[in-house]
Design an enzyme around this catalytic site. Structure first.
Site: not given
Ligand SMILES: NC(=O)C1=CN([C@@H]2O[C@H](COP(=O)(O)OP(=O)(O)OC[C@H]3O[C@@H](n4cnc5c(N)ncnc54)[C@H](OP(=O)(O)O)[C@@H]3O)[C@@H](O)[C@H]2O)C=CC1
Ligand SMILES: N[C@@H](CC(=O)OP(=O)(O)O)C(=O)O
Length: 344
Positions: A150, A242
């Protein structure tokens, strides 16, 4: 006819944004939601700790959440949007691509793999054809496409606009919102009345991913852009958006006016989720600000302001919404590109 899509990690912070952006969407229809074993078998309403400021859409509220497993996902769902923790993405995404699904992933695993395209459609849509190399090398019927981190997504469109002046070095310092760490990422005791001057792995991602995004593709191999990038990443107590302070050193002279004009003129993509303009520029040096400007272009625009000439180039500030343009919206834009280019 709309394309049936699945959301992997649908209950998380980014998964919920995917639901928001796909309900409704002109090209896509949500047909499957997955999460961890703890959520599988429950209704989406029960499994997701809904955190957005509007009700869970009716179309998904009573949908049963599935385990994140190829056997659980219907065959007539060709496109999967993935927002899994990167360790989970690493474990399951290649198997899904091998099983024939096209995966548009937001998770950080495999972003720098030489045969995995890392794409922002407005910047490097031509890199998508790296999927041909990927399919040849891996023997997959499906495919794996990534969007960047992001913080990287916020900065790179502005750099793409400046590259006509010959980018040589970039320094960036970020002020990142708490939603970037996910729902359980940063506790209130850690972040209120505070700022945290480190986000693990984030600096390296910005440094590496931006060089891949702005690199060249000759139809067979990607070359990284030759600029040096140095990042310092900081967490502050904003919810979304951000903000980044960028110093861009260029080979040719660049004025504040020419930098702002290059960004304002930088084209958007002819895709449903690409905003026009892509980059909003401000004359007011106090903009952009997270609370005021993160929803420009329905959360898909980048904004920039505070332009100042430096001895080596130009300094400015830029901003985007980290869970919309920076995550869920980025994966959906890539899905729209996949559909347009015939990969589905
Ligand atoms: N938040 C942000 O701004 C950004 C996030 N990201 C990336 O996106 C991804 C998700 O982030 P975010 O949504 O914030 O994370 P969250 O922790 O909020 O959500 C994680 C999701 O993955 C599921 N999950 C966790 N463990 C498992 C597993 N073992 N098997 C299958 N599903 C699983 C969870 O399900 P359950 O509810 O059942 O635990 C939930 O749906 C990450 O890789 C993060 O780094 C990237 C850019 C920006
Ligand atoms: N690390 C970013 C969000 C994120 O999850 O990034 P990435 O998709 O590279 O894991 C933040 O903390 O704002």
């Amino acid at each position: 006819m709309s394309i049936r899509v699945g959301i992997l990690g649908a209950t998380g912070a980014v998964g919920q944004r995917l639901v928001q952006l796909l309900d409704p969407h002109p090209d896509f229809e949500i047909a499957a939601l997955t999460a961890s074993e703890a959520s599988a078998g429950r209704s989406y309403r029960a499994a997701a700790k809904w955190g957005l400021d509007f009700p869970i859409p009716d179309s998904v509220a009573e949908m049963t959440v599935r385990a994140t497993d190829a056997d659980e996902i219907p065959d007539d769902v060709p496109l999967l949007f993935s927002s899994l923790p990167s360790s989970v993405g690493e474990a399951v995404e290649p198997g899904l691509a091998e099983a024939g699904y096209v995966v548009s992933s937001n998770s950080s695993n495999a972003r720098m793999d030489p045969d995995v395209p890392l794409v922002i459609p407005e910047v490097n849509a031509d890199h998508l054809d790296l999927l041909e190399v990927q399919r040849d090398e891996r023997g997959w019927d499906g495919a794996l496409l990534k969007n960047p981190n992001c913080s990287t997504i916020t900065m790179v469109p502005t750099l793409a606009a400046l590259d006509q002046f010959g980018l040589e070095r970039v320094h960036v310092s970020t002020l990142q919102a708490v939603s970037g760490a996910g729902y359980s990422g940063v506790t209130s005791m850690e972040i209120l009345d505070n700022a945290i001057p480190h986000i693990g792995g984030e600096e390296e991602k910005m440094e590496d991913e931006s060089r891949k995004l702005l690199g060249g593709f000759d139809g067979a191999e990607l070359d990284l852009h030759g600029m040096d990038v140095s990042a310092s990443c900081n967490r502050i107590a904003t919810l979304d958006g951000h903000l980044e302070n960028v110093w861009a050193d260029t080979a040719q002279d660049v004025t504040t006016e020419s930098a702002a004009e290059a960004m304002a003129d930088y084209p958007s993509a002819d895709l449903p989720s690409s905003p026009a303009p892509l980059i909003h520029t401000f004359e007011d040096p106090e903009r952009p600000q997270p609370r005021l400007d993160r929803m420009l272009g329905d959360g898909m625009a980048v904004s920039a302001g505070g332009f100042r000439e430096t001895p080596e180039g130009v300094q400015y500030n830029c901003l985007s919404h980290n869970t919309l343009r920076g995550a869920a919206g980025a994966s959906i834009l890539n899905g729209e590109l996949l559909a347009r280019e015939g990969y589905l």
